[in-house]
Design a protein around this motif. Structure first.
Motif, PDB file in Angstrom:
ATOM      1  N   GLU A  33     -13.854 -15.575 -20.361  1.00 50.35           N
ATOM      2  CA  GLU A  33     -15.200 -16.002 -20.894  1.00 50.35           C
ATOM      3  C   GLU A  33     -16.413 -15.734 -20.067  1.00 50.35           C
ATOM      4  O   GLU A  33     -17.350 -14.951 -20.404  1.00 50.35           O
ATOM      5  CB  GLU A  33     -15.208 -17.511 -21.297  1.00 50.35           C
TER       6      GLU A  33
ATOM      7  N   LYS B  22     -19.489 -12.935 -20.655  1.00 51.09           N
ATOM      8  CA  LYS B  22     -20.711 -13.073 -20.821  1.00 51.09           C
ATOM      9  C   LYS B  22     -21.588 -12.464 -19.654  1.00 51.09           C
ATOM     10  O   LYS B  22     -22.669 -11.895 -19.984  1.00 51.09           O
ATOM     11  CB  LYS B  22     -20.920 -14.618 -20.501  1.00 51.09           C
ATOM     12  N   SER B  23     -20.740 -12.173 -18.404  1.00 50.99           N
ATOM     13  CA  SER B  23     -21.639 -11.475 -17.455  1.00 50.99           C
ATOM     14  C   SER B  23     -21.911  -9.986 -17.864  1.00 50.99           C
ATOM     15  O   SER B  23     -23.061  -9.426 -17.440  1.00 50.99           O
ATOM     16  CB  SER B  23     -20.782 -11.483 -16.116  1.00 50.99           C
TER      17      SER B  23
ATOM     18  N   GLU C 107     -25.018 -10.161 -19.939  1.00 52.08           N
ATOM     19  CA  GLU C 107     -26.126 -10.402 -19.461  1.00 52.08           C
ATOM     20  C   GLU C 107     -26.660  -9.939 -18.329  1.00 52.08           C
ATOM     21  O   GLU C 107     -28.036  -9.704 -18.062  1.00 52.08           O
ATOM     22  CB  GLU C 107     -25.904 -12.129 -19.211  1.00 52.08           C
TER      23      GLU C 107
ATOM     24  N   VAL D  82     -24.933 -20.371 -15.132  1.00 51.99           N
ATOM     25  CA  VAL D  82     -24.138 -20.862 -16.260  1.00 51.99           C
ATOM     26  C   VAL D  82     -23.297 -22.020 -15.913  1.00 51.99           C
ATOM     27  O   VAL D  82     -23.448 -23.062 -16.540  1.00 51.99           O
ATOM     28  CB  VAL D  82     -23.241 -19.576 -16.779  1.00 51.99           C
TER      29      VAL D  82
END
Ligand code: NAD
Ligand code: MG
Length: 387
Positions: free
Chosen positions: A345, A349-350, A353, A379
């Motif tokens: 996860e 996300k990285s 972003e 995060v």
């Protein structure tokens, strides 16, 4: 006599390399480096009598200087010491068995000095393959893989360089959670994840095998090492870890390398390439092995593997984001701060972003690593505060 400089000598690959040195009297160790395990480093230094040792921290280096005062061995620290170890005049080959992107700079320095590289450190090609491979060509140095799969592929390609590769069949054990559903992975513990069915390795790579991110990193490495497009790399789950990988040629023929799961073989092969040497221990026996099985990977449950293909397809600094996010997420998982499923996860996300850059220099790559670490920290900090 072949002289070898070992970066990361106290780790899993490093200690196995030294056991190969024990069995081959024509190998001479000229430099040893490690992170923090200075008690083992002292023992190794006394036994192998290198010219130079290097540890991460200057304080540890000071203690080691005192401990090794009677030996005349030079003790250094930090990146400067690592580069000195990697570029020593006496070294014929540098074995890079450090974990993490810290391995990139010393590897570049070694190549620029014309040293052959026995490469275990995955992060080097995953994040900087586009810089390393042309550099190695320019300086005419060999990059010899020290990973069971890449060594297997390299062995299968011997005598076949002129032939067209149809597919690289990169085998994966599937790790301790093979066959489990995504829901079943929700509550797995650190202990479960550290229990690899076939291989005994460092903690980080053991977790990477459980998420199958390790295979993702190996896909990216294979692409650089063997100059094949991603579409020609097929991950094949093979739970017995006996076929270490294979190559399929244009006529359909599959050539594979089989062996017991023992990293000493790829180490030995890299150090003495193109020659083979006697390896102690039991040799594999096909009657004992009996049968080998193959399965398609489950890209949905182990979506960290799919993300590796996505990162490699995107290119630029995306593999660095993938790698750095995983590195930080695994460290957090090892500290018990996030769950197993949060590893992919956080990678995902990285990849959305963190700032993308198309053709990264070494500095860009190192900056991306830091940006990714900062993103993950932000995060996770929010998450910890929310509890
Ligand atoms: P490990 O954690 O057992 O050992 C890592 C070594 O690097 C140790 O000597 C440690 O002291 C040193 N080190 C760590 N951080 C450092 C730092 N900041 N500065 C200097 N030295 C530092 O790891 P390992 O399992 O031996 O793996 C090493 C590399 O080889 C990794 O990139 C891994 O992916 C790759 N690899 C390992 C295996 C295996 O079977 N263990 C197989 C294939 C590839
Ligand atoms: Mg491997």
């Amino acid at each position: 006599m072949k002289s070898i400089s070992i970066l990361g000598s106290t780790g899993s690959i490093g200690t196995q390399t030294l056991s190969v040195v024990d069995e081959n009297t024509d190998l001479k160790v000229v430099a040893l480096t490690c992170g923090k395990n200075i008690s083992l480093m002292e023992k190794q230094a006394r036994k192998y009598k290198p010219k130079l040792v290097c540890v991460s921290g200057e304080e540890d280096a000071n203690s080691l200087r005192v401990a090794l005062k009677d030996t005349g061995i030079k003790v250094t620290s930090g990146m400067e010491g690592l580069i000195e170890a990697a570029t020593m005049e006496e070294a014929d080959i540098v074995l890079t068995a450090i974990v993490g992107m810290i391995g990139i700079r010393p590897t570049i320095a070694a190549i620029e000095k014309g040293k052959d590289i026995a490469l275990a450190n995955k992060e080097t090609l995953v994040t900087a393959g586009h810089l390393i491979i042309p550099l190695a060509k320019k300086h005419q140095v060999s990059i010899l893989p020290v990973d069971s799969e890449h060594s297997a592929i390299f062995q299968c390609l011997q005598g076949n360089r002129e032939n067209t590769v149809d597919k690289i069949l990169l085998t994966a054990s599937g790790g301790p959670f093979r066959g489990k559903s995504y829901e079943e992975l929700e509550h797995v513990t650190l202990e479960d994840a550290l229990h690899h069915p076939n291989w005994s390795m460092g903690k980080k790579i053991t977790i990477d095998s459980a998420t199958m991110v390790n295979k993702g990193l190996e896909v990216m490495e294979a692409r650089w090492l063997f100059d094949v497009p991603l579409s020609k790399i097929q991950v094949t789950v093979h739970p017995q870890s006996i076929l270490h990988s294979a190559v399929q040629f244009e006529d359909g023929a599959i050539i594979g390398q089989l062996g017991t799961p023992d990293m000493r073989l790829p180490i030995l092969y890299a150090l003495f390439y193109p020659h083979r040497r006697e390896l102690s221990g039991e040799k594999p026996d096909l009657f004992d092995i009996g049968s080998l099985t193959f399965e398609k990977p489950d890209f949905e449950t182990f979506y960290g593997l799919q993300l590796a293909f996505d990162a490699a397809n995107t290119g630029g600094n995306m593999p660095t984001i993938y790698n750095a996010a995983n590195e930080r997420a695994v460290a957090l998982f090892l500290q018990g701060r996030i769950s197993f499923l949060e590893i992919p996860e956080l990678i995902s996300k990285s990849m959305v972003e963190v700032d993308f850059c198309d053709d990264p220099t070494l500095e860009d790559i190192l900056e991306t690593e830091q940006n990714t670490y900062e993103f993950i920290n932000s995060v996770c900090f929010r998450k910890i505060k929310a509890y």
